[in-house]
Design a protein around this motif. Structure first.
Motif, PDB file in Angstrom:
ATOM      1  N   ILE A   1      -0.993  -2.180  -6.150  1.00 42.80           N
ATOM      2  CA  ILE A   1      -0.749  -1.577  -4.832  1.00 42.80           C
ATOM      3  C   ILE A   1      -2.000  -0.837  -4.381  1.00 42.80           C
ATOM      4  O   ILE A   1      -2.611  -0.105  -5.152  1.00 42.80           O
ATOM      5  CB  ILE A   1       0.440  -0.586  -4.912  1.00 42.80           C
ATOM      6  CG1 ILE A   1       1.725  -1.320  -5.319  1.00 42.80           C
ATOM      7  CG2 ILE A   1       0.633   0.143  -3.585  1.00 42.80           C
ATOM      8  CD1 ILE A   1       2.891  -0.401  -5.631  1.00 42.80           C
ATOM      9  N   GLY A   2      -2.384  -1.024  -3.117  1.00 41.78           N
ATOM     10  CA  GLY A   2      -3.549  -0.325  -2.573  1.00 41.78           C
ATOM     11  C   GLY A   2      -3.214   1.108  -2.190  1.00 41.78           C
ATOM     12  O   GLY A   2      -2.052   1.473  -2.017  1.00 41.78           O
TER      13      GLY A   2
ATOM     14  N   ALA B   1       0.833  -1.204   0.000  1.00 40.40           N
ATOM     15  CA  ALA B   1       0.000   0.000   0.000  1.00 40.40           C
ATOM     16  C   ALA B   1       0.865   1.250   0.000  1.00 40.40           C
ATOM     17  O   ALA B   1       1.975   1.255   0.535  1.00 40.40           O
ATOM     18  CB  ALA B   1      -0.915   0.011   1.223  1.00 40.40           C
ATOM     19  N   VAL B   2       0.333   2.293  -0.617  1.00 39.02           N
ATOM     20  CA  VAL B   2       0.944   3.617  -0.569  1.00 39.02           C
ATOM     21  C   VAL B   2      -0.028   4.536   0.158  1.00 39.02           C
ATOM     22  O   VAL B   2      -1.197   4.628  -0.208  1.00 39.02           O
ATOM     23  CB  VAL B   2       1.242   4.152  -1.988  1.00 39.02           C
ATOM     24  CG1 VAL B   2       1.686   5.604  -1.932  1.00 39.02           C
ATOM     25  CG2 VAL B   2       2.316   3.305  -2.668  1.00 39.02           C
ATOM     26  N   GLN B   3       0.452   5.176   1.208  1.00 42.93           N
ATOM     27  CA  GLN B   3      -0.393   6.091   1.983  1.00 42.93           C
ATOM     28  C   GLN B   3      -0.146   7.516   1.494  1.00 42.93           C
ATOM     29  O   GLN B   3       0.982   8.000   1.493  1.00 42.93           O
ATOM     30  CB  GLN B   3      -0.094   5.986   3.482  1.00 42.93           C
ATOM     31  CG  GLN B   3      -1.026   6.846   4.318  1.00 42.93           C
ATOM     32  CD  GLN B   3      -0.925   6.591   5.808  1.00 42.93           C
ATOM     33  OE1 GLN B   3      -1.088   7.515   6.604  1.00 42.93           O
ATOM     34  NE2 GLN B   3      -0.679   5.346   6.201  1.00 42.93           N
ATOM     35  N   MET B   4      -1.220   8.160   1.050  1.00 44.43           N
ATOM     36  CA  MET B   4      -1.136   9.503   0.486  1.00 44.43           C
ATOM     37  C   MET B   4      -2.292  10.351   1.009  1.00 44.43           C
ATOM     38  O   MET B   4      -3.366   9.830   1.310  1.00 44.43           O
ATOM     39  CB  MET B   4      -1.225   9.459  -1.044  1.00 44.43           C
ATOM     40  CG  MET B   4      -0.221   8.544  -1.727  1.00 44.43           C
ATOM     41  SD  MET B   4       1.495   9.086  -1.590  1.00 44.43           S
ATOM     42  CE  MET B   4       1.519  10.487  -2.700  1.00 44.43           C
ATOM     43  N   GLU B   5      -2.074  11.656   1.069  1.00 43.81           N
ATOM     44  CA  GLU B   5      -3.192  12.543   1.368  1.00 43.81           C
ATOM     45  C   GLU B   5      -4.130  12.529   0.167  1.00 43.81           C
ATOM     46  O   GLU B   5      -3.713  12.776  -0.964  1.00 43.81           O
ATOM     47  CB  GLU B   5      -2.727  13.967   1.646  1.00 43.81           C
ATOM     48  CG  GLU B   5      -3.877  14.887   2.021  1.00 43.81           C
ATOM     49  CD  GLU B   5      -3.457  16.268   2.472  1.00 43.81           C
ATOM     50  OE1 GLU B   5      -4.352  17.104   2.678  1.00 43.81           O
ATOM     51  OE2 GLU B   5      -2.240  16.509   2.622  1.00 43.81           O
TER      52      GLU B   5
ATOM     53  N   ILE C   1      -2.083   7.082  -8.490  1.00 43.11           N
ATOM     54  CA  ILE C   1      -3.126   6.050  -8.534  1.00 43.11           C
ATOM     55  C   ILE C   1      -2.998   5.164  -9.771  1.00 43.11           C
ATOM     56  O   ILE C   1      -3.061   3.929  -9.653  1.00 43.11           O
ATOM     57  CB  ILE C   1      -4.531   6.679  -8.413  1.00 43.11           C
ATOM     58  CG1 ILE C   1      -4.743   7.225  -6.989  1.00 43.11           C
ATOM     59  CG2 ILE C   1      -5.621   5.662  -8.761  1.00 43.11           C
ATOM     60  CD1 ILE C   1      -6.087   7.856  -6.740  1.00 43.11           C
ATOM     61  N   PRO C   2      -2.794   5.721 -10.974  1.00 44.60           N
ATOM     62  CA  PRO C   2      -2.601   4.840 -12.134  1.00 44.60           C
ATOM     63  C   PRO C   2      -1.420   3.878 -11.961  1.00 44.60           C
ATOM     64  O   PRO C   2      -1.515   2.696 -12.323  1.00 44.60           O
ATOM     65  CB  PRO C   2      -2.356   5.820 -13.281  1.00 44.60           C
ATOM     66  CG  PRO C   2      -3.063   7.063 -12.876  1.00 44.60           C
ATOM     67  CD  PRO C   2      -2.885   7.139 -11.386  1.00 44.60           C
ATOM     68  N   LEU C   3      -0.314   4.364 -11.391  1.00 46.65           N
ATOM     69  CA  LEU C   3       0.841   3.488 -11.173  1.00 46.65           C
ATOM     70  C   LEU C   3       0.505   2.393 -10.169  1.00 46.65           C
ATOM     71  O   LEU C   3       0.839   1.217 -10.380  1.00 46.65           O
ATOM     72  CB  LEU C   3       2.037   4.301 -10.668  1.00 46.65           C
ATOM     73  CG  LEU C   3       3.252   3.445 -10.285  1.00 46.65           C
ATOM     74  CD1 LEU C   3       3.838   2.760 -11.511  1.00 46.65           C
ATOM     75  CD2 LEU C   3       4.301   4.279  -9.567  1.00 46.65           C
TER      76      LEU C   3
END
Length: 345
Positions: A207-208, A182-186, A199-201
């Motif tokens: 990856i969530g 997972a990638v945590q992003m604002e 998000i496309p990557l």
């Protein structure tokens, strides 16, 4: 006594490495201050346990949250009264701070291990489900940071690896060392930059997305609009919550509140519903210090939106009309847009 939520919180796969979480997570950082006064451990633990009993099983913390790592200690206490195997626990490392205005980031292999061992001890658990570098240390090759995280997976101290505020280049390079879960992003209605490339990557690589600040640091809950900012809140100096920027953003909030009324829900429920409809691979982690807000957030799962509704909502909170930078100045240099530069080797 408040009526317990009857809404069933569904479960979703987060990424493609095997982690399954509740459709809505819980950001624990606010229980130890930052946006408001910190809660006692007794009260904080009661909120975490209430969230679990209402169906939320995915809890997010970090070693930087709270004075002297208070938040991880609090979360660890709450976990003692919960079935560990039913909880998905995420925590983060890497920030070094004397205070919130003076931060540095460290991602050396030695520091990765030191932080993980310390978090395991504070949380009083045998393993961490999802472990992230809180920000990218561009002075260290991401391959070195990931190499140590991979060893921790092999040792069973962590189950899955995440990244936070990482760029496209960093995500690709990290994923080549060990699969990223997972990638945590604002990500919220007023912070949507990641739709362009992150998000496309992530969808390409399986990856969530863990969406932090899904309510715009409380803005869509009415913070600084229908309720005043607590004196202790770091938002008092946030670009979007001050001066002329705030006055302009209040106009957007009023438009959005009218839309929420049209959909028969509250503004925070509509904001969370909009985010949920961006895909099952997007898991918001709103936090709160109030049970009524927890119930409202869970209630957002019942809000159904059609394609035309999503378009109307997106137009109501046009990114071009949002005033102010998304992060305070002291964090801007660690934004994923600036996390592209490989370290000199």
């Amino acid at each position: 006594m408040e009526q317990k939520s009857q809404i069933q919180v569904p479960r979703v796969k987060l990424g493609t490495q095997g982690l399954e979480v509740s459709r809505l997570g819980f950001g624990c950082g606010g229980l130890s201050g930052m946006l408001n006064a910190p809660l006692s451990h007794e009260v904080g633990c009661s909120i975490i346990k209430e969230a679990f009993h209402k169906g939320i099983t995915f809890f997010d913390t970090a070693d930087i949250y709270g004075y002297n790592h208070d938040n991880e200690i609090m979360v660890g206490k709450a976990l003692k009264d919960l079935p560990r195997e039913q909880v998905q626990l995420g925590t983060k490392f890497g920030f070094i701070a004397s205070d919130w205005n003076h931060m540095t980031v460290k991602g050396t292999p030695e520091y990765v291990r030191e932080c993980c061992e310390a978090s395991l001890k504070r949380l009083d658990v045998d393993y961490i489900d999802l472990y992230y570098p809180h920000r990218v240390d561009t002075s260290v090759p991401i391959e070195d940071t990931m190499g140590e995280l991979k060893k921790l997976v092999e040792e069973g101290k962590i189950k899955y690896i995440g990244l936070s505020e990482a760029s496209v280049d960093t995500i690709r390079r990290a994923h080549a060392v060990h699969p990223i879960t997972a990638v945590q992003m604002e990500y919220s209605l007023w912070t949507r930059e990641i739709e362009e490339d992150i998000i496309p990557l992530c969808r390409e690589l399986g990856i969530g997305i863990v969406a932090y600040s899904p309510l715009g640091h409380g803005f869509f809950g009415g913070k600084a609009v229908v309720e005043s900012l607590p004196a202790e809140s770091v938002l008092a100096t946030h670009p979007r919550f001050t001066g002329e920027n705030l006055e302009k953003n209040k106009i957007l909030y009023d438009q959005f509140a009218n839309l929420a009324e049209k959909h028969g829900c509250s503004p925070p429920q509509l904001a969370l519903a909009w985010l949920r409809h961006q895909g099952d691979d997007v898991v918001p982690i709103p936090g709160t210090t109030k049970i009524r807000n927890l119930d409202g957030n869970i209630g957002s799962l019942a809000v159904k939106l059609k394609h035309e509704d999503l378009q109307e909502i997106s137009r109501a909170i046009s990114i071009d009309e949002v005033s102010g930078e998304r992060e305070p100045g002291f964090l801007t240099k660690y934004s994923y847009r600036l996390a592209n530069t490989p370290a000199k080797i």
